[in-house]
Design an enzyme around this catalytic site. Structure first.
Site, PDB file in Angstrom:
ATOM      1  N   CYS A  68      19.237  28.447  83.416  1.00 48.70           N
ATOM      2  CA  CYS A  68      18.299  28.926  82.403  1.00 48.70           C
ATOM      3  C   CYS A  68      17.029  28.084  82.420  1.00 48.70           C
ATOM      4  CB  CYS A  68      18.921  28.842  81.009  1.00 48.70           C
ATOM      5  SG  CYS A  68      20.144  30.099  80.681  1.00 48.70           S
ATOM      6  N   HIS A  69      15.915  28.749  82.178  1.00 49.87           N
ATOM      7  CA  HIS A  69      14.647  28.034  82.070  1.00 49.87           C
ATOM      8  C   HIS A  69      14.601  27.288  80.736  1.00 49.87           C
ATOM      9  CE1 HIS A  69      13.622  31.117  85.051  1.00 49.87           C
ATOM     10  NE2 HIS A  69      12.710  30.245  85.468  1.00 49.87           N
ATOM     11  N   MET A 123      19.736  34.432  76.350  1.00 52.31           N
ATOM     12  CA  MET A 123      20.731  33.363  76.414  1.00 52.31           C
ATOM     13  C   MET A 123      20.597  32.416  75.229  1.00 52.31           C
ATOM     14  SD  MET A 123      22.537  34.335  78.840  1.00 52.31           S
ATOM     15  CE  MET A 123      23.686  32.990  78.642  1.00 52.31           C
ATOM     16  N   GLU A 124      19.391  32.214  74.742  1.00 52.46           N
ATOM     17  CA  GLU A 124      19.192  31.353  73.576  1.00 52.46           C
ATOM     18  C   GLU A 124      19.813  31.984  72.337  1.00 52.46           C
ATOM     19  OE1 GLU A 124      16.772  29.842  76.721  1.00 52.46           O
ATOM     20  OE2 GLU A 124      17.032  31.889  76.001  1.00 52.46           O
ATOM     21  N   ASP A 170      35.198  24.827  63.707  1.00 52.99           N
ATOM     22  CA  ASP A 170      35.409  23.389  63.561  1.00 52.99           C
ATOM     23  C   ASP A 170      35.542  22.981  62.098  1.00 52.99           C
ATOM     24  OD1 ASP A 170      35.490  20.594  64.433  1.00 52.99           O
ATOM     25  OD2 ASP A 170      33.476  20.464  63.560  1.00 52.99           O
TER      26      ASP A 170
END
Length: 156
Positions: free
Chosen positions: A78-79, A113-114, A128
């Site tokens: 990824c950039h 993707m972000e 969590d």
């Protein structure tokens, strides 16, 4: 014919060359769904759960934002991107927490993707923070639901 964009002419891994792409406004929205147990849901009040670690939803949003900003450090090809915006919404529907992450920027490459990373990290943070109640938590779906800008748009 479609090809994998992260392979070069010699079939070796490569970052996509975006040098010839146009700079445009690009937006992506992704969603993750976390399924919690009845026991965990019984502790939610006003759409959030307060724990010794803090607010579950607020902490998930902060973690998701941090994850979206670090996507290029987590996904090898990824950039690195300087996001203009990263926003979250959450919705409680029955035993599900629906997390939506929208990222945007003006650049030569998209932010799918972000957005996916932001939604995923937020979902993992909810896991969590709630696992002390039960490990019967399921992150059942992470998907892209919208992409605009660049070569093509996408919508579920």
């Amino acid at each position: 014919m479609k090809t994998f964009t992260h392979l070069d002419a010699d079939n070796q891994p490569a970052m996509v060359d975006v040098s010839e792409k146009a700079i445009t406004k690009r937006t992506a929205t992704a969603q993750s769904i976390v399924v919690l147990t009845d026991e965990i849901m019984a502790n939610f009040q006003d759409g959030d759960l307060k724990t010794k670690k803090g607010s579950v939803i607020q902490t998930a949003i902060i973690a998701g934002t941090m994850g979206a900003k670090k996507t290029s450090e987590l996904i090898p090809l990824c950039h690195p991107l300087g996001l203009d915006s990263c926003k979250f919404t959450t919705e409680i529907a029955g035993n599900e927490v629906i997390i939506t992450c929208t990222c945007s920027l003006t650049a030569k490459t998209g932010v799918e993707m972000e957005a996916l990373t932001g939604a995923s990290i937020a979902a993992l943070t909810i896991y969590d923070m709630c696992k002390a109640f039960s490990h019967d938590i399921v992150i059942k779906e992470t998907k892209l639901i919208l992409k605009t800008g660049g070569k093509s748009d996408y919508k579920v």
